[in-house]
Scaffold this motif. Structure first.
Motif, PDB file in Angstrom:
ATOM      1  N   MET A 288     -12.583  -9.291 -17.087  1.00 36.83           N
ATOM      2  CA  MET A 288     -13.438  -9.863 -16.004  1.00 36.83           C
ATOM      3  C   MET A 288     -14.892  -9.202 -16.258  1.00 36.83           C
ATOM      4  SD  MET A 288     -13.005  -9.451 -12.034  1.00 36.83           S
ATOM      5  CE  MET A 288     -11.307 -10.310 -12.043  1.00 36.83           C
ATOM      6  N   ASN A 289     -15.985 -10.262 -15.936  1.00 38.32           N
ATOM      7  CA  ASN A 289     -17.132  -9.813 -16.115  1.00 38.32           C
ATOM      8  C   ASN A 289     -17.568  -8.727 -15.090  1.00 38.32           C
ATOM      9  OD1 ASN A 289     -19.988  -9.640 -15.932  1.00 38.32           O
ATOM     10  ND2 ASN A 289     -20.319 -11.773 -16.372  1.00 38.32           N
ATOM     11  N   LYS A 290     -17.823  -7.399 -15.676  1.00 40.14           N
ATOM     12  CA  LYS A 290     -18.043  -6.513 -14.632  1.00 40.14           C
ATOM     13  C   LYS A 290     -19.272  -6.377 -13.903  1.00 40.14           C
ATOM     14  CE  LYS A 290     -14.353  -4.288 -16.047  1.00 40.14           C
ATOM     15  NZ  LYS A 290     -13.085  -4.545 -15.395  1.00 40.14           N
ATOM     16  N   ASN A 291     -20.328  -7.399 -14.416  1.00 39.97           N
ATOM     17  CA  ASN A 291     -21.495  -7.400 -13.754  1.00 39.97           C
ATOM     18  C   ASN A 291     -21.367  -8.291 -12.344  1.00 39.97           C
ATOM     19  OD1 ASN A 291     -22.777  -5.779 -15.560  1.00 39.97           O
ATOM     20  ND2 ASN A 291     -23.123  -7.625 -16.818  1.00 39.97           N
ATOM     21  N   ILE A 292     -20.410  -8.847 -12.092  1.00 42.00           N
ATOM     22  CA  ILE A 292     -19.979  -9.871 -11.072  1.00 42.00           C
ATOM     23  C   ILE A 292     -19.765  -8.875  -9.793  1.00 42.00           C
ATOM     24  CG2 ILE A 292     -18.827 -11.828 -10.146  1.00 42.00           C
ATOM     25  CD1 ILE A 292     -20.905 -12.474 -12.330  1.00 42.00           C
ATOM     26  N   LYS A 293     -20.419  -9.254  -8.676  1.00 40.59           N
ATOM     27  CA  LYS A 293     -19.962  -8.201  -7.456  1.00 40.59           C
ATOM     28  C   LYS A 293     -18.886  -9.214  -6.943  1.00 40.59           C
ATOM     29  CE  LYS A 293     -24.270  -6.292  -6.266  1.00 40.59           C
ATOM     30  NZ  LYS A 293     -25.575  -6.502  -5.491  1.00 40.59           N
ATOM     31  N   LYS A 294     -17.707  -8.596  -7.104  1.00 39.39           N
ATOM     32  CA  LYS A 294     -16.566  -9.584  -6.405  1.00 39.39           C
ATOM     33  C   LYS A 294     -16.259  -8.735  -4.930  1.00 39.39           C
ATOM     34  CE  LYS A 294     -12.420  -7.904  -8.142  1.00 39.39           C
ATOM     35  NZ  LYS A 294     -11.542  -7.582  -7.005  1.00 39.39           N
ATOM     36  N   ALA A 295     -15.570  -9.405  -4.264  1.00 34.29           N
ATOM     37  CA  ALA A 295     -15.047  -9.021  -3.093  1.00 34.29           C
ATOM     38  C   ALA A 295     -13.922  -8.041  -3.078  1.00 34.29           C
ATOM     39  CB  ALA A 295     -14.501 -10.125  -1.974  1.00 34.29           C
ATOM     40  N   SER A 296     -13.955  -6.701  -2.716  1.00 26.91           N
ATOM     41  CA  SER A 296     -12.920  -5.746  -3.090  1.00 26.91           C
ATOM     42  C   SER A 296     -11.776  -6.148  -2.320  1.00 26.91           C
ATOM     43  CB  SER A 296     -13.386  -4.248  -2.555  1.00 26.91           C
ATOM     44  OG  SER A 296     -13.782  -4.670  -1.120  1.00 26.91           O
ATOM     45  N   ARG A 297     -10.719  -5.736  -2.898  1.00 23.52           N
ATOM     46  CA  ARG A 297      -9.245  -6.231  -2.188  1.00 23.52           C
ATOM     47  C   ARG A 297      -8.707  -4.780  -1.634  1.00 23.52           C
ATOM     48  NH1 ARG A 297      -7.169 -10.566  -4.636  1.00 23.52           N
ATOM     49  NH2 ARG A 297      -5.122  -9.796  -3.730  1.00 23.52           N
ATOM     50  N   HIS A 298      -8.027  -5.245  -0.586  1.00 20.87           N
ATOM     51  CA  HIS A 298      -7.404  -4.285   0.195  1.00 20.87           C
ATOM     52  C   HIS A 298      -6.252  -3.451  -0.348  1.00 20.87           C
ATOM     53  CE1 HIS A 298      -9.549  -4.875   4.280  1.00 20.87           C
ATOM     54  NE2 HIS A 298     -10.310  -5.246   3.428  1.00 20.87           N
ATOM     55  N   THR A 299      -5.543  -2.704   0.425  1.00 26.28           N
ATOM     56  CA  THR A 299      -4.169  -1.936  -0.061  1.00 26.28           C
ATOM     57  C   THR A 299      -3.414  -3.066  -0.738  1.00 26.28           C
ATOM     58  OG1 THR A 299      -4.583  -0.307   1.661  1.00 26.28           O
ATOM     59  CG2 THR A 299      -2.279  -0.575   0.525  1.00 26.28           C
ATOM     60  N   ASN A 300      -3.188  -2.680  -2.085  1.00 26.68           N
ATOM     61  CA  ASN A 300      -2.444  -3.568  -2.947  1.00 26.68           C
ATOM     62  C   ASN A 300      -0.980  -2.934  -3.145  1.00 26.68           C
ATOM     63  OD1 ASN A 300      -2.205  -6.073  -4.107  1.00 26.68           O
ATOM     64  ND2 ASN A 300      -2.963  -5.592  -5.903  1.00 26.68           N
ATOM     65  N   GLN A 301      -0.513  -2.082  -2.345  1.00 28.85           N
ATOM     66  CA  GLN A 301       0.910  -1.540  -2.690  1.00 28.85           C
ATOM     67  C   GLN A 301       1.991  -2.646  -2.749  1.00 28.85           C
ATOM     68  OE1 GLN A 301       1.471   2.163  -0.548  1.00 28.85           O
ATOM     69  NE2 GLN A 301       3.739   1.937  -0.532  1.00 28.85           N
ATOM     70  N   SER A 302       2.660  -2.577  -3.793  1.00 35.47           N
ATOM     71  CA  SER A 302       4.019  -3.207  -3.719  1.00 35.47           C
ATOM     72  C   SER A 302       4.752  -3.164  -2.228  1.00 35.47           C
ATOM     73  CB  SER A 302       4.687  -2.997  -4.942  1.00 35.47           C
ATOM     74  OG  SER A 302       3.984  -3.586  -6.074  1.00 35.47           O
ATOM     75  N   GLU A 303       5.505  -4.073  -2.051  1.00 34.56           N
ATOM     76  CA  GLU A 303       6.034  -3.609  -0.732  1.00 34.56           C
ATOM     77  C   GLU A 303       7.521  -4.544  -0.668  1.00 34.56           C
ATOM     78  OE1 GLU A 303       6.517  -2.266   3.234  1.00 34.56           O
ATOM     79  OE2 GLU A 303       4.957  -1.591   1.582  1.00 34.56           O
ATOM     80  N   GLY A 304       8.517  -4.061  -0.388  1.00 31.19           N
ATOM     81  CA  GLY A 304       9.955  -4.523  -0.546  1.00 31.19           C
ATOM     82  C   GLY A 304      10.201  -5.143   0.937  1.00 31.19           C
ATOM     83  N   LEU A 305      11.269  -5.738   1.125  1.00 28.26           N
ATOM     84  CA  LEU A 305      11.539  -6.322   2.462  1.00 28.26           C
ATOM     85  C   LEU A 305      12.040  -5.306   3.121  1.00 28.26           C
ATOM     86  CD1 LEU A 305      13.924  -9.391   0.934  1.00 28.26           C
ATOM     87  CD2 LEU A 305      11.592  -9.452   1.275  1.00 28.26           C
ATOM     88  N   ILE A 306      12.153  -5.555   4.432  1.00 30.41           N
ATOM     89  CA  ILE A 306      12.148  -4.642   5.539  1.00 30.41           C
ATOM     90  C   ILE A 306      13.733  -4.427   5.657  1.00 30.41           C
ATOM     91  CG2 ILE A 306      12.737  -6.451   7.355  1.00 30.41           C
ATOM     92  CD1 ILE A 306      10.518  -3.305   7.996  1.00 30.41           C
ATOM     93  N   PHE A 307      14.497  -5.189   5.186  1.00 28.91           N
ATOM     94  CA  PHE A 307      15.984  -4.918   5.099  1.00 28.91           C
ATOM     95  C   PHE A 307      16.237  -4.091   3.942  1.00 28.91           C
ATOM     96  CE2 PHE A 307      15.404  -9.460   6.543  1.00 28.91           C
ATOM     97  CZ  PHE A 307      16.541  -9.491   7.532  1.00 28.91           C
ATOM     98  N   GLU A 308      15.474  -3.947   2.845  1.00 27.75           N
ATOM     99  CA  GLU A 308      15.576  -3.041   2.097  1.00 27.75           C
ATOM    100  C   GLU A 308      15.081  -1.488   2.430  1.00 27.75           C
ATOM    101  OE1 GLU A 308      15.053  -5.953  -1.920  1.00 27.75           O
ATOM    102  OE2 GLU A 308      13.435  -4.952  -0.908  1.00 27.75           O
ATOM    103  N   LYS A 309      14.359  -1.515   3.431  1.00 27.68           N
ATOM    104  CA  LYS A 309      14.039  -0.088   4.224  1.00 27.68           C
ATOM    105  C   LYS A 309      15.082   0.546   4.931  1.00 27.68           C
ATOM    106  CE  LYS A 309       9.075  -1.115   3.476  1.00 27.68           C
ATOM    107  NZ  LYS A 309       8.872  -0.531   2.302  1.00 27.68           N
ATOM    108  N   SER A 310      16.157  -0.413   5.436  1.00 27.29           N
ATOM    109  CA  SER A 310      17.154   0.008   6.457  1.00 27.29           C
ATOM    110  C   SER A 310      18.089   1.135   5.949  1.00 27.29           C
ATOM    111  CB  SER A 310      17.794  -1.136   6.837  1.00 27.29           C
ATOM    112  OG  SER A 310      18.750  -0.912   7.672  1.00 27.29           O
TER     113      SER A 310
END
Length: 488
Positions: free
Chosen positions: A1-23
């Motif tokens: 990716m072109n590093k000189n481009i000011k792109k919108a920063s992304r928020h928290t990108n943590q992988s997330e399982g299903l709520i059932f899998e946390k039970s």
């Protein structure tokens, strides 16, 4: 990716399982205090018809797990609060928060459509004022606020035309639809009982007036143009088109001195859009169609009292329950009153933004039609196709630069379309960020096409099998086998 481009920063990108899998059995998100009244058996007190059994496998999680799970999921979604939607034809623009506040006020959000009209005078005044505002903006004679969406408004307008022509004793058989029109147009015409005849565009992407002249016969009921400014200054030709149709006794829904005009309040007038609704697609009309308006019709009685008139002899009947989607209509009125005369400025800003982007990207992407653009600009992927890069590839790569993709499949008369609509919401700074990203992608498509063809690269999932997802969707979660069974 072109590093000189000011792109919108992304928020928290943590992988997330299903709520059932946390039970885990026994976890609770809250605890109720002990009862300070005698205990009762819910099944006995409510009866079998008002109580259901427990949900097998319902997730058991702690409060912090619930909080983090859904907060992290919310950061996966792109939103207008994070950046620009260049999504042409759908107008995903900013909705002022004050409109939301007003729609939730007591006396507005708390009212019920079945309550007596004597207790609903405030709500009816809101509808009446909105009608007056929209009629002043459009220059039409009468309006119905009932239709709940774009296609619903199209259908209502066509039903008005059909009722008028039937009253004249000549209902007609055909509706003419330009090949650049929205895909709902043919469906609407068929539902209204008409045959559809296509009008080809000429070399500039506009209606071929000479071919139209040949196609107009005594069987034509109307010409459907839901978005006359998509590809250029359609408006310059509409008076000429209207003259042709009116000379044959047909009617022309659309814009500029015509008979029916449909407005999407859930787009142009800043009310929530997407997720299936709710929406509002009022239809304004000329005086000759007013007797056929859907009932109930808002009327003024003696002493200024407002009422919904339920019966009109020539009405096409109801097209929506009650008087339309009231909350959406409230938001639209708030938007109009906040802008005042500035509503025109908002439109001009949208046109300016589209033409600014067009001017900056000309040359990097092919412009299939050279006539001036209105609020949208449509490029094609013809230049990038030489290196095997399609409009879908470019749209996917745009995600890596922090923007929602543009529209890739409309209008149909532009193969490999890139339909871009910045709306009036975007500042010059945001438009420049988008332009820089698009130029960077064009350069990548020319020098390193594989980067674009395999995008996106920054998302947790890469390219999905969209056909498989549509044809064989997995709609229900199934727990994995217990560890002991899996070990066996």
């Amino acid at each position: 990716m072109n590093k000189n481009i000011k792109k919108a920063s992304r928020h928290t990108n943590q992988s997330e399982g299903l709520i059932f899998e946390k039970s885990s059995p026994g976890k609770r998100a809250f605890e109720l205090p002990p009862l300070d009244v005698p205990a009762a058996d819910p099944a006995k007190a409510l009866g079998a018809n008002h109580r259901r059994a427990g949900i097998e496998g319902f997730p058991e999680v702690s409060e912090i797990e619930v909080l983090r799970h859904f907060t992290r999921l919310s950061t996966w979604n792109y939103a207008i609060d994070l950046g620009m939607y260049p999504l042409g034809s759908c107008t995903m623009k900013y909705n002022p928060r004050v409109n939301e506040f007003i729609a939730r006020l007591d006396g507005i959000a708390t009212e019920h459509p079945y309550q007596p009209q004597e207790l609903s005078q405030g709500c009816l005044k809101i509808l009446r004022l909105l009608e007056k505002c929209l009629l002043e903006i459009t220059g039409m004679d009468a309006i119905t606020l009932q239709p709940a969406a774009g296609a619903h408004g199209e259908m209502t307008g066509l039903l008005l035309i059909r009722a008028y022509l039937q009253k004249q004793g000549n209902p007609r058989k055909k509706v003419l639809i330009p090949d650049s029109a929205h895909g709902t147009n043919p469906a609407t015409a068929v539902i209204a009982g008409y045959e559809v005849e296509n009008i080809k565009s000429e070399s500039h992407g506009q209606i071929d007036v000479e071919k139209l002249r040949d196609q107009v016969t005594g069987d034509v009921a109307a010409l459907m143009i839901t978005n006359p400014s998509t590809l250029g200054i359609f408006e310059q030709r509409i008076p000429e088109i209207a003259e042709i149709l009116h000379g044959k006794g047909a009617l022309l829904p659309g814009d500029l001195g015509v008979d029916v005009m449909h407005l999407n309040l859930h787009k142009t007038f800043s009310t929530p859009h997407g997720g299936g609704g709710p929406g509002a697609g009022p239809v304004a009309m000329k005086k000759i169609l007013e007797p056929f308006r859907p009932v109930p019709i808002l009327v003024e009685k003696e002493g200024g009292r407002l009422a919904l008139e339920p019966v009109r002899p020539d009405s096409i009947g109801r097209v929506k329950a009650f008087a339309g989607n009231f909350g959406v209509l409230v938001r639209a009125l708030a938007y109009i009153l906040a802008y005042g005369p500035g509503v025109r400025q908002a439109t001009e800003d949208a046109v300016l933004n589209a033409n600014y982007i067009r001017k900056q990207l000309e040359g990097a992407y092919e412009l299939p039609y050279s006539l001036p653009s209105m609020h949208e600009v449509v490029f094609s992927d013809a230049i990038q196709k030489k290196n095997g890069v399609s409009t879908m590839d470019i749209a996917k790569r745009l995600i890596d630069y922090g923007f929602h993709p543009y529209t890739t499949a409309f209008p149909l008369i532009v193969p490999g379309a890139l339909m871009i609509e910045p709306t009036e919401s975007e500042s010059m700074e945001e438009c420049d960020l988008f332009i820089d990203a698009m130029k960077a992608i064009a350069e990548e498509a020319a020098t390193k096409p594989e980067i674009v063809k395999t995008a996106p690269h920054t998302t947790r999932v890469r390219r999905l099998d969209e056909v498989g997802a549509a044809r064989k969707p997995i709609l229900r979660w199934k727990p994995s086998a217990p560890r002991s069974e899996a070990a066996d």
